[in-house]
Design an enzyme around this catalytic site. Sequence first.
Site, PDB file in Angstrom:
ATOM      1  N   PRO A  34       0.824  -0.992   0.022  1.00  0.00           N
ATOM      2  CA  PRO A  34       0.004  -0.086   0.077  1.00  0.00           C
ATOM      3  C   PRO A  34       0.943   1.226   0.056  1.00  0.00           C
ATOM      4  O   PRO A  34       1.886   1.197   0.737  1.00  0.00           O
ATOM      5  CB  PRO A  34      -0.622  -0.038   1.550  1.00  0.00           C
ATOM      6  CG  PRO A  34      -0.026  -1.000   2.240  1.00  0.00           C
ATOM      7  CD  PRO A  34       0.889  -1.978   1.311  1.00  0.00           C
ATOM      8  N   CYS A  35       0.649   2.151  -0.948  1.00  0.00           N
ATOM      9  CA  CYS A  35       1.637   3.357  -1.050  1.00  0.00           C
ATOM     10  C   CYS A  35       0.450   4.437  -0.609  1.00  0.00           C
ATOM     11  O   CYS A  35       0.001   5.100  -1.148  1.00  0.00           O
ATOM     12  CB  CYS A  35       1.941   3.357  -2.404  1.00  0.00           C
ATOM     13  SG  CYS A  35       3.079   4.844  -2.538  1.00  0.00           S
ATOM     14  N   GLN A  36       0.939   5.238   0.463  1.00  0.00           N
ATOM     15  CA  GLN A  36       0.369   6.334   1.054  1.00  0.00           C
ATOM     16  C   GLN A  36       1.225   7.442   0.836  1.00  0.00           C
ATOM     17  O   GLN A  36       2.245   7.429   0.601  1.00  0.00           O
ATOM     18  CB  GLN A  36       0.054   6.150   2.659  1.00  0.00           C
ATOM     19  CG  GLN A  36      -0.678   4.788   3.291  1.00  0.00           C
ATOM     20  CD  GLN A  36      -2.075   4.509   2.632  1.00  0.00           C
ATOM     21  OE1 GLN A  36      -2.707   5.783   2.542  1.00  0.00           O
ATOM     22  NE2 GLN A  36      -2.575   3.357   2.412  1.00  0.00           N
ATOM     23  N   ASN A  87       1.557  -1.576  -8.035  1.00  0.00           N
ATOM     24  CA  ASN A  87       1.009  -0.531  -7.103  1.00  0.00           C
ATOM     25  C   ASN A  87       0.192   0.292  -8.387  1.00  0.00           C
ATOM     26  O   ASN A  87       0.358   0.003  -9.490  1.00  0.00           O
ATOM     27  CB  ASN A  87       2.059   0.431  -6.544  1.00  0.00           C
ATOM     28  CG  ASN A  87       1.747   0.823  -5.390  1.00  0.00           C
ATOM     29  OD1 ASN A  87       1.068   1.684  -5.067  1.00  0.00           O
ATOM     30  ND2 ASN A  87       1.731   0.061  -4.195  1.00  0.00           N
TER      31      ASN A  87
END
Length: 400
Positions: free
Chosen positions: A79-81, A118
């Site tokens: 997960p790329c926040q 992603n």
Amino acid sequence: MRSVELFGGAGGLALGAGLAGFEPSIFVEWDKWACDTVRQNADSGFDLVKNWNVYEGDVRAVDWQSFAGEVDLVTGGPPCQPFSMGGNSRAADDSRDMFPAAVEVVRAIQPRAFILENVRGLTRSAFANYYQLILLRLQYPELISHPGELWLDHLARLQAEATSSNNHLLQYNVLPTLVNAADYGVPQQRHRVFIVGFRSDVDAHWSFPAPTHSLDALLLSQWFTGEYWDRHKIVESARPEKPKGIETRIERIRRSDSSGTMQPWRTVRDALEGLSEPKLDGSGPFLNHFLQLGARSYPGHTGSPLDMPAKTLKAGAHGVPGGENMMRNVDGSVRYFSIRESARLQTFPDTYELHGSWSEAMRQLGNAVPVDLARITASSVSSALEASKSMQAPRLRLAS
């Protein structure tokens, strides 16, 4: 060949890798509902997952050193926040960003290859430097950040290492590729970036698989040959209105060199072929196939047309922007996709059951990697590994 799956979710990427011949030594996912989906399918005897070792928890809590030397492939979708450019110390390494955790797994295990997936937003210009940091960290996983080091300073050290001729670090050849899943036969327009790396001692000669499907081929089959409508037994009166200017586009497509080399994009109608209409009580032969009420159309929220690939499924349930989780019929009426229909759009097998309520299952599916796209990618990596004459690299020194 052995693999490990990080941030496994409902299992889309791991299922694709399994179909490509990889067996996960461990499947790691922190979300209980997603883990329950995998466990439920294992209990029901679903062949690919029945022997998976499911670890419900944080990837950073696993003793990855115990897998060193035993793993050919690491897969996962971190997960790329959002991150703060003005943040101090380890802003890019905060608890919301799991790319550093993925790099640590690669550093500990030293697999022959990895596949990370992603959202394409990662490649936006606003994140250009951070994206470069991710790629360089994966290229040099042993060049870790120092305590208190700004991530931009870490990026500068990585850039210096990449231009040095005197490094003895563990190194990967890293190749990012932005793809649309529809171009690979997935009935959904889903743009994602795949970051694939091969350990530097692997003579891979790899490139990302070439697209096999196209919009042009779909338009030809619909508005020139009519094969699409004939195959679905759709009479002319039941077809959507012919798009404006389509004759000019068809003529251009026919004159192009590639007009006959691609298969048509797969549509929602293609994906749902053979499924009955969902019922409120979910009765029928298909798992997770029940009607969810409440769908409505309004400007900016119009759903996915039946005769095109679906819009990107989202992890939200009701009211996601654009109505991605709704189907729009030829007459303009809309309804929510059932869980099974959404699973078809993500190319999950019909015998794979999603655990939880409609909204929970849709969240899992919206976060998943399409199984077919994962299989195609992992199969290409598997072929490269099989063809290479690589031997397991010795443990290398850690960077200071």
